[in-house]
Design an enzyme around this catalytic site. Structure first.
Site, PDB file in Angstrom:
ATOM      1  N   SER A  17       0.723  -0.978   0.253  1.00  0.00           N
ATOM      2  CA  SER A  17      -0.070  -0.120   0.015  1.00  0.00           C
ATOM      3  C   SER A  17       1.121   1.229   0.013  1.00  0.00           C
ATOM      4  O   SER A  17       1.976   1.223   0.279  1.00  0.00           O
ATOM      5  CB  SER A  17      -0.807  -0.038   1.214  1.00  0.00           C
TER       6      SER A  17
ATOM      7  N   TYR B 229      -1.917  -0.509  10.095  1.00  0.00           N
ATOM      8  CA  TYR B 229      -1.806  -0.859   8.718  1.00  0.00           C
ATOM      9  C   TYR B 229      -0.559  -0.563   7.975  1.00  0.00           C
ATOM     10  O   TYR B 229       0.093  -1.523   7.280  1.00  0.00           O
ATOM     11  CB  TYR B 229      -2.972  -0.102   7.953  1.00  0.00           C
TER      12      TYR B 229
END
Ligand SMILES: NC(=O)c1ccc[n+]([C@@H]2O[C@H](COP(=O)([O-])OP(=O)(O)OC[C@H]3O[C@@H](n4cnc5c(N)ncnc54)[C@H](OP(=O)(O)O)[C@@H]3O)[C@@H](O)[C@H]2O)c1
Ligand SMILES: *[C@@H]1O[C@H](CO)[C@@H](O)[C@H](O)[C@H]1NC(C)=O
Ligand SMILES: *[C@@H]1O[C@H](CO)[C@@H](O)[C@H](O)[C@H]1NC(C)=O
Length: 377
Positions: A223, A236
């Site tokens: 990501s 995350y």
């Protein structure tokens, strides 16, 4: 006088051509080929080279032309895709979102798709069963469950016999509740690591022997938040950063086996990852329950209850069209010379550049401005 102006103009053209060629090459290293760009990137350097030729005369003009053509040829050559043939690809997390769309996309292109799903009886799996070709096989695959990873490996190797597996796309991932790192419960950090990092490591380790046979490709969907620090993404982002670093090391180690690795760092896309309001309620409750009283007081009820509103706004700046991510993954799987890193999506590349090449204080300033703009306050 005219001759002087003419040769000056010629040198300018040569300079532009070279600069252009280098820029194209650089961009090509960072971004997958876009069909619209293809024409531009191949035609413009050639046109500029021709202009050089006209203005500079035969000698240097020819050098400029050759140089620009060579660059665009190199770029296009590297971007050329291998034929799909009967290549087989395993995708994790195909229930929804990017994995689901990728399974359909690769199936439509003729790949033999192994779609790992978290729930084989769920609606996502059912839809793949209904809409995809007979080539697609569904695999029950919770990547955090070692037994299921082993069973999936057995099924895939039985089906493939001796032909090897061309690609593994580590796509399955969870976001957790986006909130300040101080507020997030330990369970969120653990879940993110469990799925986004350990799960992907287990799948990669298990399937590498099959990739070695075919000298295939390993693709990790990391990501943007795994490459640069972004507020609210402590859990995350850290898990994705672990995955990206692991990827980088693997890229170095696996090259001797002819296995190419690529990491994908998408920005915001509208998928199942943003969760549902039921899930947010549950996560908010868990966060609140684990908060010490004084932290709760320092942050204030208003702020804490406002955390969810960030999730409500998320769809507004997430793109519903997943095709940039799908194209990036296809390029990573099939390009003759895949890139090590892809950054599909709006705003995925510029912050990364600023993080890499500017002082940290400037990056922090840039991000705070970018976030306050995108959230409209
Ligand atoms: N969307 C974005 O903006 C964005 C941006 C950057 C990176 N990414 C990354 O892209 C990947 C795909 O995300 P997405 O946006 O497509 O989200 P998504 O719609 O939530 O897809 C993720 C899939 O993984 C599945 N999954 C969750 N835990 C799993 C486990 N333990 N084992 C196997 N599968 C599991 C989910 O199943 P359930 O639906 O049943 O939970 C879901 O189908 C993720 O790695 C994500 O981090 C997404
Ligand atoms: C792991 O998967 C196996 C086989 O599907 C299942 O029997 C087992 O309960 C799962 N374990 C966990 C911890 O979910
Ligand atoms: C992807 O991640 C796995 C596990 O973290 C690692 O083995 C692999 O090398 C990575 N590949 C890429 C291309 O990032």
């Amino acid at each position: 006088m005219d001759a002087l102006a003419g040769s000056l103009l010629g040198w300018l053209c040569l300079g532009i051509t070279v600069l252009f060629g280098v820029t194209v090459r650089y961009m090509a290293m960072r971004n997958p080929v876009e069909k619209a760009n293809l024409l531009v990137w191949s035609l413009l350097p050639a046109l500029l080279g021709l202009l050089c030729l006209a203005v500079l005369g035969v000698g240097w003009g020819l050098v400029g032309l050759c140089f620009s053509c060579l660059l665009s040829w190199g770029y296009l050559g590297g971007g050329a895709l291998l034929p799909v043939g009967d290549r087989a690809v395993l995708i994790t997390g195909s229930d929804t979102g990017i994995g689901h769309a990728l399974a359909k996309y690769l199936d439509s292109l003729g790949f033999v798709v192994f779609a790992g799903v978290l729930n084989k009886d769920g609606p996502g799996a059912e839809e793949l069963r209904q809409t995809c070709s007979q080539r697609l096989s569904l695999l029950q695959l919770d990547i955090t469950n070692a037994t299921q990873v082993k069973e999936a490996y057995k099924k895939v190797s039985e089906k493939l016999q001796n032909s090897g597996l061309w690609g593994v796309v580590n796509n399955a991932g969870i976001l957790g509740f986006p909130a300040d790192g101080e507020l997030l419960p330990m369970s969120t950090y653990r879940q993110c690591m469990e799925v986004n990092f350990f799960g992907a490591v287990d799948v990669s380790k298990t399937f590498l022997p099959l990739l070695r046979k075919s000298q295939g490709r390993l693709v990790n969907v990391s990501s943007m938040a795994g490459g640069i620090p972004l507020p609210r993404y402590a859990a995350y982002g850290a898990s994705k950063a672990a995955l990206s670093m692991f990827s980088g090391v693997m890229r170095q180690e696996l090259s001797k086996w002819g296995i190419q690795v690529a990491a994908i760092h998408p920005s915001g896309f509208r998928t199942g990852i943003q969760g549902t309001s039921d899930l947010w309620d549950k996560q908010e409750k868990e966060l609140m329950e684990n908060l010490p009283a004084d932290t709760r007081q320092d942050y204030g009820e208003d702020y804490l209850l406002g955390l969810k509103s960030y999730l409500l706004q998320m769809p507004a700046y997430c793109d519903a069209d997943l095709s940039p991510v799908l194209r990036a993954i296809l390029h990573a799987l099939l390009a003759r010379r895949p890139h090590g890193l892809y950054t599909p999506g709006k705003g995925a590349y510029v912050p990364l550049c600023i993080f890499c090449y500017f002082p940290l204080w400037f990056y922090d300033f840039f991000i705070s401005k970018m976030l306050s703009l995108s959230q409209g306050h």
